[in-house]
Enzyme design. Structure first.
Site, PDB file in Angstrom:
ATOM      1  N   ASP A  64       0.268  -0.965   0.172  1.00 22.26           N
ATOM      2  CA  ASP A  64       0.175  -0.260  -0.002  1.00 22.26           C
ATOM      3  C   ASP A  64       1.184   1.102   0.436  1.00 22.26           C
ATOM      4  O   ASP A  64       2.005   0.916  -0.179  1.00 22.26           O
ATOM      5  CB  ASP A  64      -0.601   0.472   1.234  1.00 22.26           C
ATOM      6  CG  ASP A  64      -1.947   1.031   1.750  1.00 22.26           C
ATOM      7  OD1 ASP A  64      -1.924   1.824   0.621  1.00 22.26           O
ATOM      8  OD2 ASP A  64      -2.149   1.365   3.013  1.00 22.26           O
TER       9      ASP A  64
ATOM     10  N   ASP B 134      -0.446   5.440   0.707  1.00 17.69           N
ATOM     11  CA  ASP B 134      -1.176   6.106   2.111  1.00 17.69           C
ATOM     12  C   ASP B 134      -0.875   4.955   3.445  1.00 17.69           C
ATOM     13  O   ASP B 134      -1.177   4.338   3.879  1.00 17.69           O
ATOM     14  CB  ASP B 134      -2.263   6.586   2.027  1.00 17.69           C
ATOM     15  CG  ASP B 134      -2.375   7.193   0.518  1.00 17.69           C
ATOM     16  OD1 ASP B 134      -1.611   8.156   0.030  1.00 17.69           O
ATOM     17  OD2 ASP B 134      -3.368   6.800   0.008  1.00 17.69           O
TER      18      ASP B 134
ATOM     19  N   PHE C  53       0.855  10.404   5.037  1.00 18.15           N
ATOM     20  CA  PHE C  53      -1.095  10.677   5.473  1.00 18.15           C
ATOM     21  C   PHE C  53      -0.832  11.570   5.877  1.00 18.15           C
ATOM     22  O   PHE C  53      -0.511  12.436   6.382  1.00 18.15           O
ATOM     23  CB  PHE C  53      -1.626  10.061   5.024  1.00 18.15           C
ATOM     24  CG  PHE C  53      -2.518  10.418   4.484  1.00 18.15           C
ATOM     25  CD1 PHE C  53      -3.235  10.460   2.752  1.00 18.15           C
ATOM     26  CD2 PHE C  53      -3.900  10.466   5.157  1.00 18.15           C
ATOM     27  CE1 PHE C  53      -4.434  10.927   2.937  1.00 18.15           C
ATOM     28  CE2 PHE C  53      -5.350  11.338   4.510  1.00 18.15           C
ATOM     29  CZ  PHE C  53      -5.249  10.940   2.987  1.00 18.15           C
TER      30      PHE C  53
ATOM     31  N   PHE D 159      -9.999   4.695  10.564  1.00 16.98           N
ATOM     32  CA  PHE D 159      -9.378   5.024   9.840  1.00 16.98           C
ATOM     33  C   PHE D 159      -8.965   6.372   8.618  1.00 16.98           C
ATOM     34  O   PHE D 159      -8.202   6.968   8.629  1.00 16.98           O
ATOM     35  CB  PHE D 159      -9.188   3.968   8.128  1.00 16.98           C
ATOM     36  CG  PHE D 159      -8.468   3.461   7.756  1.00 16.98           C
ATOM     37  CD1 PHE D 159      -7.566   3.864   7.348  1.00 16.98           C
ATOM     38  CD2 PHE D 159      -9.015   4.171   6.584  1.00 16.98           C
ATOM     39  CE1 PHE D 159      -6.424   3.085   5.847  1.00 16.98           C
ATOM     40  CE2 PHE D 159      -8.718   3.969   5.032  1.00 16.98           C
ATOM     41  CZ  PHE D 159      -7.243   3.498   5.152  1.00 16.98           C
TER      42      PHE D 159
ATOM     43  N   TRP E  44      -6.505  16.945   1.685  1.00 19.61           N
ATOM     44  CA  TRP E  44      -5.804  16.163   0.749  1.00 19.61           C
ATOM     45  C   TRP E  44      -6.650  16.402  -0.043  1.00 19.61           C
ATOM     46  O   TRP E  44      -6.037  15.648  -1.578  1.00 19.61           O
ATOM     47  CB  TRP E  44      -6.546  15.129   1.704  1.00 19.61           C
ATOM     48  CG  TRP E  44      -7.430  14.330   2.136  1.00 19.61           C
ATOM     49  CD1 TRP E  44      -8.408  14.225   1.189  1.00 19.61           C
ATOM     50  CD2 TRP E  44      -8.306  14.596   3.996  1.00 19.61           C
ATOM     51  NE1 TRP E  44      -9.752  13.778   2.220  1.00 19.61           N
ATOM     52  CE2 TRP E  44      -9.746  14.080   3.343  1.00 19.61           C
ATOM     53  CE3 TRP E  44      -7.710  14.510   4.553  1.00 19.61           C
ATOM     54  CZ2 TRP E  44     -10.559  13.691   4.608  1.00 19.61           C
ATOM     55  CZ3 TRP E  44      -8.194  14.249   5.496  1.00 19.61           C
ATOM     56  CH2 TRP E  44      -9.511  13.847   5.328  1.00 19.61           C
TER      57      TRP E  44
ATOM     58  N   LYS F 219      -9.300  -3.334  -3.073  1.00 15.01           N
ATOM     59  CA  LYS F 219      -7.832  -4.226  -3.706  1.00 15.01           C
ATOM     60  C   LYS F 219      -8.143  -6.021  -3.475  1.00 15.01           C
ATOM     61  O   LYS F 219      -7.274  -6.592  -3.842  1.00 15.01           O
ATOM     62  CB  LYS F 219      -6.968  -3.581  -2.607  1.00 15.01           C
ATOM     63  CG  LYS F 219      -6.468  -2.172  -2.198  1.00 15.01           C
ATOM     64  CD  LYS F 219      -5.694  -2.063  -1.433  1.00 15.01           C
ATOM     65  CE  LYS F 219      -5.423  -0.688  -1.292  1.00 15.01           C
ATOM     66  NZ  LYS F 219      -4.880  -0.073  -0.818  1.00 15.01           N
TER      67      LYS F 219
ATOM     68  N   ASP G 166      -2.113  -0.443   6.033  1.00 21.02           N
ATOM     69  CA  ASP G 166      -2.486  -0.159   7.348  1.00 21.02           C
ATOM     70  C   ASP G 166      -4.038  -0.093   7.688  1.00 21.02           C
ATOM     71  O   ASP G 166      -4.240  -0.052   8.901  1.00 21.02           O
ATOM     72  CB  ASP G 166      -2.167   1.337   7.148  1.00 21.02           C
ATOM     73  CG  ASP G 166      -2.722   2.224   6.514  1.00 21.02           C
ATOM     74  OD1 ASP G 166      -2.403   2.019   4.880  1.00 21.02           O
ATOM     75  OD2 ASP G 166      -3.199   3.122   6.413  1.00 21.02           O
TER      76      ASP G 166
HETATM   77  C1  LIG Z   1      -9.879  11.065   4.331  1.00 22.96           C
HETATM   78  C2  LIG Z   1      -9.003   9.824   4.200  1.00 22.96           C
HETATM   79  C3  LIG Z   1      -8.595   9.786   2.874  1.00 22.96           C
HETATM   80  N1  LIG Z   1      -7.809   9.205   2.766  1.00 22.96           N
HETATM   81  C4  LIG Z   1      -7.366   8.356   1.679  1.00 22.96           C
HETATM   82  C5  LIG Z   1      -6.151   8.481   0.480  1.00 22.96           C
HETATM   83  C6  LIG Z   1      -6.867   7.085  -0.377  1.00 22.96           C
HETATM   84  O1  LIG Z   1      -7.293   7.402  -1.099  1.00 22.96           O
HETATM   85  C7  LIG Z   1      -7.211   6.539   0.649  1.00 22.96           C
HETATM   86  C8  LIG Z   1      -6.839   4.924   1.546  1.00 22.96           C
HETATM   87  O2  LIG Z   1      -5.970   4.566   0.511  1.00 22.96           O
HETATM   88  P1  LIG Z   1      -5.106   3.057   1.078  1.00 22.96           P
HETATM   89  O3  LIG Z   1      -4.531   2.670  -0.246  1.00 22.96           O
HETATM   90  O4  LIG Z   1      -6.339   2.201   1.644  1.00 22.96           O
HETATM   91  O5  LIG Z   1      -4.026   3.421   2.255  1.00 22.96           O
HETATM   92  O6  LIG Z   1      -8.336   6.746   1.511  1.00 22.96           O
HETATM   93  C9  LIG Z   1      -7.005   8.476   3.726  1.00 22.96           C
HETATM   94  O7  LIG Z   1      -6.352   7.641   4.040  1.00 22.96           O
HETATM   95  N2  LIG Z   1      -7.272   8.531   4.840  1.00 22.96           N
HETATM   96  C10 LIG Z   1      -8.390   9.476   5.571  1.00 22.96           C
HETATM   97  O8  LIG Z   1      -8.348   9.716   6.096  1.00 22.96           O
HETATM   98 MG   LIG Z   2      -2.899   2.946   3.706  1.00 20.71          MG
END
Ligand SMILES: Cc1cn([C@H]2C[C@H](O)[C@@H](COP(=O)(O)O)O2)c(=O)[nH]c1=O
Ligand SMILES: [Mg+2]
Length: 215
Positions: free
Chosen positions: A27, A29, A35, A61, A82, A151, A162
């Site tokens: 992954d 983020d 992030f 999350f 974001w 996924k 995560d």
């Molecule tokens: C609000 C919010 C959004 N995200 C977003 C960032 C990514 O586009 C996906 C997560 O992606 P992953 O492949 O599961 O890592 O959601 C986030 O991660 N967290 C947030 O709080």
């Molecule tokens: Mg992630």
């Protein structure tokens, strides 16, 4: 030498190893890209007077879910961070992640792909994810980048991620999740999953070697 023998010798040279290749999905983020940390820095710069949630108190999350409980418009303020141009492009690397990925891809009988979900507001996120991978890992990794909302649709043996609960159309998915530690997943029930706390020691290597024995 008969034709049959020659053919089998060739086959042996071409497909010499009986070891199946391990396909690892990683992954972005909060596994390769910070992030959460970046969000908090940018949020506090933009809204210095507003309440915020320190990293160690994050317990959902999705950031927006927890900020929504602070004040009604907090969710929108958080989302603006974001959704902004440059947010994904400028995410700092999670320490040691890119080095570990490079080394993992050089391990014998291991194929590594990056597997990440985009924002629904995809205007900047998609192209910035590609650019991030090119900048941090190199142009060869562009062909190893899978971007999907689901996924479970991606075939693999291991997914390092995560997110505490990953669901989609395929149940169960082909892969086993290794939960990469993040503030909001410290207390979740592992349900038989392994945990990876950091890229900066050799634990990831042990996990991959262990999976290689199991496939
Ligand atoms: C609000 C919010 C959004 N995200 C977003 C960032 C990514 O586009 C996906 C997560 O992606 P992953 O492949 O599961 O890592 O959601 C986030 O991660 N967290 C947030 O709080
Ligand atoms: Mg992630």
């Amino acid at each position: 030498m008969s034709t049959r023998t020659r053919k089998s010798t060739h086959a042996h040279r071409t497909f010499g190893s009986s070891q199946k290749r391990l396909r690892v999905l990683v992954d972005m983020d909060q596994v390769l890209c910070d992030f959460e940390g970046s969000f908090l820095v940018k949020y506090r710069e933009k809204y210095p007077e507003e309440p915020f949630i320190p990293l160690e108190e994050r317990n959902t999350f999705y950031i927006a879910d927890q900020y929504a409980k602070l004040e009604p418009d907090m969710q929108d303020k958080a989302r603006d961070i974001w959704n902004a141009e440059g947010f994904f492009l400028n995410l700092p690397e999670i320490k040691g992640g890119c080095q570990a990925l490079t080394e993992m891809s050089q391990m014998e009988d291991v194929d590594v792909f990056i597997c990440t979900s985009p924002l629904t507001f995809y205007k900047y996120c998609l192209q910035e994810k590609f650019k991030w991978v090119e900048d941090h890992l190199g142009p060869d990794w562009i062909s190893r980048l899978v971007i999907t909302k689901d996924k479970t649709m991606v075939h693999g043996d291991v997914l390092i991620d995560d997110k505490p609960r990953i669901r989609g159309v395929r149940d169960p998915p082909s892969w086993k999740q290794v939960l990469f530690t993040a503030p909001y997943n410290q207390k979740v029930d592992l349900r038989g999953r392994q945990r990876l706390n950091t890229w900066t020691d050799d634990c990831w290597r042990d996990i991959i070697e262990d999976f290689k024995k199991r496939i």
